[in-house]
Design a protein around this motif. Sequence first.
Motif, PDB file in Angstrom:
ATOM      1  N   THR A  66      74.805  37.017  62.199  1.00  0.00           N
ATOM      2  CA  THR A  66      73.364  36.721  62.356  1.00  0.00           C
ATOM      3  C   THR A  66      72.726  36.426  60.995  1.00  0.00           C
ATOM      4  O   THR A  66      71.910  35.506  60.859  1.00  0.00           O
ATOM      5  N   GLU A 125      68.668  43.631  59.373  1.00  0.00           N
ATOM      6  CA  GLU A 125      69.708  42.917  60.125  1.00  0.00           C
ATOM      7  C   GLU A 125      71.066  43.230  59.497  1.00  0.00           C
ATOM      8  O   GLU A 125      71.301  42.915  58.341  1.00  0.00           O
ATOM      9  N   LYS A 177      73.647  32.958  60.068  1.00  0.00           N
ATOM     10  CA  LYS A 177      72.849  31.968  60.809  1.00  0.00           C
ATOM     11  C   LYS A 177      71.419  31.913  60.296  1.00  0.00           C
ATOM     12  O   LYS A 177      70.829  30.841  60.154  1.00  0.00           O
ATOM     13  N   ASN A 178      70.835  33.080  60.010  1.00  0.00           N
ATOM     14  CA  ASN A 178      69.446  33.129  59.531  1.00  0.00           C
ATOM     15  C   ASN A 178      69.277  32.358  58.228  1.00  0.00           C
ATOM     16  O   ASN A 178      68.334  31.579  58.049  1.00  0.00           O
ATOM     17  N   ASN A 210      69.759  40.561  54.289  1.00  0.00           N
ATOM     18  CA  ASN A 210      69.077  39.539  55.096  1.00  0.00           C
ATOM     19  C   ASN A 210      67.684  39.239  54.555  1.00  0.00           C
ATOM     20  O   ASN A 210      67.341  38.087  54.271  1.00  0.00           O
ATOM     21  N   LYS A 265      74.151  42.615  61.343  1.00  0.00           N
ATOM     22  CA  LYS A 265      75.221  41.803  61.922  1.00  0.00           C
ATOM     23  C   LYS A 265      75.472  40.609  60.997  1.00  0.00           C
ATOM     24  O   LYS A 265      74.585  39.781  60.754  1.00  0.00           O
TER      25      LYS A 265
END
Length: 831
Positions: A313, A308, A316-317, A269, A310
């Motif tokens: 997520t 992060e 999406k990020n 992430n 997940k």
Amino acid sequence: MNVNGITFVGSVKEKAVARNLYAQARARGKAAGIVRTNSQAMETFKTEVHVPPGSKVEFELHYQEMLQRKLGFYKHTLHIQPGRLVPLLQVDVYIYEPNGIKSVTAPNTLGEQFADLTKITQSKDKAHIVFKPTLQQQRKCETCTESAVDGVFTVMYDVLRESNAGELQVSDGHFIHFFAPSDLSPLPKNIVFVIDVSGSMWGLKMKQTVEAMKAILDDLSMDDHFSIIDFNHNARCWSEDLVPASSIQVDEAKKYIQHIKPNGGTNINEALLRAVQMLVKASSQGLIEPRSVSMIILVSDGDPTVGEIKLSTIQKNVKRVMKEEFSLFSLGIGFDVDFDFLERIAMDNRGVAQRIFANHDASEQLKEFYSQVSSPVLRSITIHFPENAVSDVTQNSFDKFFSGSEVIVAGKLQPTDLTTLQSFITASAANMDLNMQIEADVKELDSALNSQQHSFTGFARQMWAYITVNQLLAERSLAPTANKKRKITQRIVALAVEHQFVTPLTAMLVESQDQETAERLIADSPKDSKHGCCSGTASLSGQLPVTNVVYQNPPWVMPTAPSDPKEATGEQALSVIPNRINIVDNDPHFIIHLPKTNMDICFNIDSKPGHILNLLSDTGKGVTINGQLVGSKKIKNNKINTYFGTISIYSKTDGVQVIIGTDRIDLMEGRNNHSFSWGATAELMLSRMKVTIVKEQQVTVTIGEDISVMVLLHRVWKKHPVQVDFLGFYIPNDNEYSSQVHGLIGQFTQEPEVKVYAVHEGADPKKKEAIMEVKGNKLAVTRGWQKDYRRDKKRGSDVFCWFVHNNGKGFIDGSYTSYILPRLDGFLLSL
């Protein structure tokens, strides 16, 4: 499958239905089997069959495959692993390409001892490849009983493409546009390499990645910008900003990756967000070329374990911060990586994912993938069709086109009376915008396919369905809600059953036609099969409204309708061609129109093949136009006829040169060099220059608002014993030049005073003779005619003129030899 004389034929059904029938067959103890895949690609299958003792079984596999063009070739592979010596082992590959085969090879991928066993025979549009090792040639050694045949048989080929607009094929109520332009300069790249250096990368994986990265960094060009982010539980930047790919920076980057020691967790992430921020910062500060291509290349071997974790997520990020013009490419090393996640995040951001198998050649796999995306040549490509002519069009807007690859758009034809289908392409290249169009006959291909033994007449229908299913699978994996996912699933299953495709949602059941012997077998495919042939997702429900591209030629390019006035002598009716135009055509015949006296003066230039003649040179405007002569194939009447084979229009002010030849049109600006054929209509915008190509007819070049010229193509029969293809040159009188303009045509911008008198009968009763006074010279001139080919390229229209003999001596300034230049982009020195 034939078991004890009973034939079982496969049919594709929805997966749950097929599984249920298969379970019933097994429960009854019947012969049964399952075909499934252990790999990520849904095209790869492993077959397990239970055959009762003493049964005789024969297998026959029929399948269809869409070949993807990569690095300039279509590659067809066949796994040949018999496991034993085979009395008759033969592979035949037949290729039929209506447009012609450019090249075909069968590189030896089976081992040294099979080096010369493959035979290729080829004609213009067909090829036959045969591999037929004898029993002895199959042996591992002369006395061995083991087979050396264990590997992949490979055939690589490419097709002839007449033009950069691609190839439009219409068959069986469907169409496919194959778009694979060549001879275009690459766009500059901005790349952030994001490399996983967590503990799991220790050893061979890291060594292979470093080796590949060194080669990739060496491949960057001076116009490219790059940086490297390596990450484990933290993300570190080799450089906080993108830097130019100079040799010094590349060497520094190579030293940096050489000293990486893998350890710790995996924070994907943070690493990806840092990479996007770097590109956004460079973009907002104006540090990168507006027409460049920005991409992130992620190399990872595992799931996130730090920060992060997940997956949805992270997806999406990244999606939230990514700009529309950036792409993310994911490379997953090894089998323990969550390839589904890497694929979703790539597709969500206009990229693709690829699995890299963690073996001895992982470095080569990484380099090969990079080479596929290392040369972007077009951005913002759209292919569209007349609105009421087509329906159900697959994805037709593409973010980027990489050299050596191919864009494919397919769809259905609407029932109309049209005999041809048109396709329109718009795109942006390194330094220009282009519009192109091609057309195809609606029935021509079907009649050609029907007459061929080795052709697949339903290919267009199946290819359309295959591309559509792949796009729906990609859409399904990104579906935001369960309801949306369910609807897409229904569409996939319906299409897959109709077109008989095994997909992650369908399966193949093999059963006999005799319902009493309902032994059944099932062909299955994986849950996480590789989907999507194309980057990005497509909305299949609607398409852009399309209007035909209208190519606006200047009004002088095509003449007005002919009228029928008499010549001054009243002898005969003439075709009247619009005034205000100068022409050089045929064996170069010059027709100079003098507007004030409304008179046309002609002369020929008899120079040598290879000579470059200056037509117009304007140092004030920075424009020069030159023509290079080409000779006829034979001497006729002790003379070789010469024609213009090449016309060059060079604007020094814009740094752009257009070179028009009889086989292609080149556009050059600095290091950018684009090449187009005469095979498609196109409009190209390059700086202040507009170049319009009308297929197999003419090219118009306009520079700003001031200067416009047209070059006409004359094709002759290829086997003509004497004639060659040549060009005609047409330029209006009302172009605006500076006072420094000169050249064989340019000098007449300042119209000289001309008097013609003492008109009398000549040696030829059809041609009068006279005296002409011009530039202080008295010249004997003859009344004749030359041709304007704008309206009728075969016969031409007659333009009556006074002909000046001896290469225009006395009418042009100095001798014609003063207008011979050493270079196509040369300016005329003052006479």
